[in-house]
Scaffold this active site. Sequence first.
Site, PDB file in Angstrom:
ATOM      1  N   GLU A 258       0.872  -1.169   0.000  1.00  0.00           N
ATOM      2  CA  GLU A 258       0.000   0.000   0.000  1.00  0.00           C
ATOM      3  C   GLU A 258       0.904   1.212   0.000  1.00  0.00           C
ATOM      4  OE1 GLU A 258      -2.069   3.263   1.989  1.00  0.00           O
ATOM      5  OE2 GLU A 258      -2.281   1.569   3.365  1.00  0.00           O
ATOM      6  N   CYS A 292      -2.090   8.207   3.928  1.00  0.00           N
ATOM      7  CA  CYS A 292      -2.030   7.946   2.492  1.00  0.00           C
ATOM      8  C   CYS A 292      -3.389   8.151   1.825  1.00  0.00           C
ATOM      9  CB  CYS A 292      -1.540   6.523   2.236  1.00  0.00           C
ATOM     10  SG  CYS A 292       0.179   6.228   2.695  1.00  0.00           S
TER      11      CYS A 292
END
Length: 490
Positions: A258, A292
């Site tokens: 990720e 993020c």
Amino acid sequence: MMDLPLTPDSGWNSLYLAGEWTDSGDRGTIAVENPYTREKIATVPAGTEADVDRAYEAAAEAQRSWADQPPQRRAGVVTAALEFVRSHREEITELLALESGSTQVKGEAELQTARGMMQQAASYPFRMEGQHAESVIPGKEHIVERNPVGVVGVISPWNFPLHLSMRAVAPAIATGNAVVLKPASNTPITGGLLLARIFEEAGVPEGVLSVVPGQGSEIGDAIAGHEIPRVLAFTGSTEIGQRVATQAAENCALPALELGGNNVHVVTENADVGRAVDGGVFGSFLHQGQACISINRHLVHEDVYDDYVGMLTDRAANLPTGDPTDGDTIIGPIIDETQRDQILAYVDETVDEGATLETGGDHDELVVEPTVLSDADNDMAAACNEHFGPVAPVIPYSSDGEAIELANDTIHGLSGSVHSEDLEQARTLADGIETGMIHINDQPINDEPHVPFGGMKQSGLGRYNGESILDELTTTKWISVQRESREYPF
């Protein structure tokens, strides 16, 4: 360590290797600092390549017997770990505040998400189902087993350290794997050694979990490029993630990544502007924008642009800033000076490029003011880069097609959001935006333990949560049984 309290000064000066707390000895050390006060709160050992070798070797040795345990035993360990986290909620929340600058809102959200991940993981030992299949060959039976991959390496970040470590560690242990965890050097306690304490208390066997803190520049390659792990779970920047993927691939290990995001919050002419601003404030400023999946760009239709900018600016200017241990604080500190200086440089460069600074733009030590930049465009520094701070560039657009084009003008594709009271319009926009996750009439910061989580393009490979992480951490094995004589052509 089992009888020590969960406080910064409660003996974190050891590695957790092969089920043993190992003193620093002649190793280097990492000073853990409170990002708000800049005071040293703990010192932890800096692991070495030899420590990484030992951890992986112990994991490989322990994994097979752990995988042979009945499902209720593996589920029981994860459940006991979950109960430990539940019963130490206040201490863990305080550790998150002191080590990572987490405000109360962020810390509680992180704990809630981590607990959800653990609860989901406790079900995995009973969900590792195989299948039976018919054969085109007479008298043959096909069986497909689902088995653990073996050893899993985990490299976790500093922004949501407990959650983003636990979402890989708990499922890996539950599915019969062993784990070597390297937490970020900014958060070696809440992202690493705390998990060792949690699972030790829960009764995980020796060697099934090792935690090796250390600088990425010193042991990152040893973790990612080691020949033993079969899966490398990494959360962090795209640049480092690409390096981890390359190293894992050299050993035919699966990279589960990720990576960075440049997430849009699209506000259409048909949006409830007040509702869109509510989402925009939360999505840009939770944990100082250090996520993020936070909003990196606000794309706002020109018909509602002025109203949106005015409301967003007013809300941002009035967010309480300061000490994250104060329950009223919304904006706490950035993790360190390097991150702060990069954020402020993006803001200054964006203003130089022609954007208007509506509010913010300054800092007090590591507390960066909530910042709104109007008259921005996609090519400005705070918009084209993942700024990872409390910064909201607001970009006008004139049509749905332009919104989609602007949204997709990035190497990233992690999360996003669209606001419109016309759900058909919202769904059309959501379908057109190239991203792994998108949320209608909400904001991009969403993570639920049973729903696939991950990105596309250069925002990552693979998916966490639910059946998706189960697929990442297990492998299938085809076994066929020829129950009667088979005729061969020669």
